[in-house]
Design an enzyme around this catalytic site. Structure first.
Site, short mmCIF file in Angstrom:
data_model
loop_
_atom_site.label_atom_id
_atom_site.label_comp_id
_atom_site.label_asym_id
_atom_site.label_seq_id
_atom_site.Cartn_x
_atom_site.Cartn_y
_atom_site.Cartn_z
CE1 TYR A 170 -3.42 -2.79 0.56
CE2 TYR A 170 -4.64 -0.73 0.67
CZ TYR A 170 -4.62 -2.10 0.50
OH TYR A 170 -5.79 -2.76 0.27
CE LYS A 173 1.40 -18.65 -1.52
NZ LYS A 173 0.46 -19.79 -1.56
CG ASP A 188 -2.73 -20.56 -0.29
OD1 ASP A 188 -2.21 -20.43 0.83
OD2 ASP A 188 -2.24 -21.27 -1.19
CG ASP A 217 -8.11 -4.83 0.99
OD1 ASP A 217 -9.08 -4.29 1.55
OD2 ASP A 217 -7.99 -4.92 -0.25
CG ASP A 242 -13.85 -6.98 1.29
OD1 ASP A 242 -13.75 -6.20 2.26
OD2 ASP A 242 -14.11 -6.58 0.13
C1 IPM Z 1 -10.57 -1.14 3.00
C2 IPM Z 1 -10.75 -0.61 1.61
C3 IPM Z 1 -9.55 0.25 1.27
C4 IPM Z 1 -8.31 -0.61 1.38
C5 IPM Z 1 -9.63 0.93 -0.12
C6 IPM Z 1 -10.89 1.73 -0.27
C7 IPM Z 1 -8.41 1.77 -0.40
O1 IPM Z 1 -10.91 -1.66 0.71
O2 IPM Z 1 -10.55 -0.32 3.94
O3 IPM Z 1 -10.45 -2.34 3.17
O4 IPM Z 1 -7.93 -1.30 0.42
O5 IPM Z 1 -7.70 -0.62 2.45
MN MN Z 2 -10.94 -3.61 1.61
#
Ligand code: IPM
Ligand code: MN
Length: 352
Positions: free
Chosen positions: A135, A187, A220, A244, A248
């Site tokens: 990042y 990894k 993974d 990240d 999700d």
């Molecule tokens: C998160 C989001 C951000 C990230 C994006 C919007 C830059 O996906 O907070 O997880 O990748 O960190």
């Molecule tokens: Mn994210």
């Protein structure tokens, strides 16, 4: 008296922030603390108007707050990357919010796509490094646009950066006191430099925490086990990119983006930024369809960080009870409007 900066941002950000602030006020009344709020209009609209994502002067002002409550950043008319890098990532980096804390917890009565798993199985926390890795924007193009083009994007892992993240994760696992198990997600079989450092630091720092069990899994495999055996996890620590991605997935197994919240923290400087992790969802903006529970959960994490543990507990309880009453946590399918869900939380706070 807490000083809280509020950035409603884009899309559905303002409407979920409104409900978050309603819940905050209810909890403040209930348990008795006071706060003041300053609102900032950073986001896509302002960027389109002024060409500025986040003025330097604002950044300096924001340093003076105890916490920042952020709605969402992302606007359909602004090229991807500009607002994300210019506002969200800039705040994370410049305020040195080096921990991204993301609880994955399924509340009773909430639908999870994983059959045969319930609230007793899905309750873990991801500690994501938040200022380094892929990042940092380190890299560039060579011969861009030609057939000989090269694009390089480098993962930056510093000893200090990795160590402070891993140390926080051990402390957090100890304090959480659940199963006292910390899993490093990496990894090591391919990223033999970056995760070699992570693994060494994980083991070295771990010697100071003999009461915390150490565990390692490749990223993974982690995605596989998060679905197959989520009960296996207590706390997971990982780098920025893997964090990240797996959070999700975590959001999905806890009922979706309607409930998933995160905190960007600097525990030493005592400043944090709290947000629903779902994004600005422009197609739902202004319709009263979006679920505010994620934003309200972000407020709960903020209270916990500020040391208002009783308030955080009351609010989490109210969110859990409200979540169980909704037909679905998904936008437009809750059986209630955005502000009605906020009202249910306020009632639960007042009654509970
Ligand atoms: C998160 C989001 C951000 C990230 C994006 C919007 C830059 O996906 O907070 O997880 O990748 O960190
Ligand atoms: Mn994210």
């Amino acid at each position: 008296m807490y000083r809280i900066a509020v950035i409603p941002g884009d899309g559905t950000g303002p409407e979920v922030v409104r409900e978050g602030l309603k819940a905050l006020e209810a909890v403040a009344q209930k348990v008795g603390f006071s706060y003041e709020i300053a609102e900032y209009d950073f986001g896509g609209e302002r960027y389109l108007r002024t060409g500025e994502a986040l003025p330097d002067s604002a950044l300096e002002e924001l340093r003076g707050f105890d916490a920042i409550f952020l709605g969402a950043i992302g606007h359909p008319e602004v090229k991807p990357g500009i607002l994300e890098k210019g506002i969200l990532l800039r705040l994370r980096f410049e305020l040195d919010l080096y921990i991204n804390l993301r609880p994955v917890k399924l509340y009773p009565g909430v639908y999870t796509p994983i059959r045969d798993k319930g609230p007793e199985d899905i309750d873990f926390v991801v500690v994501r490094e938040n200022t380094e890795g892929l990042y940092t924007g380190t890299g560039g193009f060579l011969r861009k646009g030609t057939s000989d083009e090269v694009a390089i994007q480098t993962s930056v892992n510093t000893r200090k950066g990795v160590e402070r993240c891993v140390r926080f994760a051990y402390e957090f696992t100890r304090r959480r006191g659940k199963r006292k198990k910390l899993t490093l997600c990496g990894k090591t079989n391919v990223l033999t430099y970056a995760f070699d450092l992570w693994e060494r630091v994980f083991q070295e720092v771990g010697r100071e925490y003999p009461d915390v069990g150490q565990d390692y899994a490749h990223v993974d495999a982690i995605t596989m086990w998060m679905v197959k055996n989520p009960e296996y996890f207590d706390v997971i620590v990982t780098d920025n990119m893997f964090g990240d991605i797996i959070t999700d997935l975590g959001a999905m197994i806890q009922g979706g983006m309607g409930i998933a919240a995160g905190g960007n923290l600097n525990p030493q400087k005592y400043i944090g930024m709290f947000e629903p992790i779902g994004g600005s969802a422009p197609k739902y903006a202004g319709k009263g369809m979006i679920n505010p529970l994620a934003a309200i959960s972000a407020v709960q994490m903020m209270l916990d960080f500020l040391g208002e543990e009783e308030g955080a507990r009351v609010l989490e309880d109210a969110v859990a009870r409200t979540a169980g009453k909704l037909e679905s946590l998904a936008a437009g399918r809750m059986g209630y409007t955005t502000s009605e869900v906020g009202d249910l939380v306020v009632q639960a706070v007042e009654g509970g």
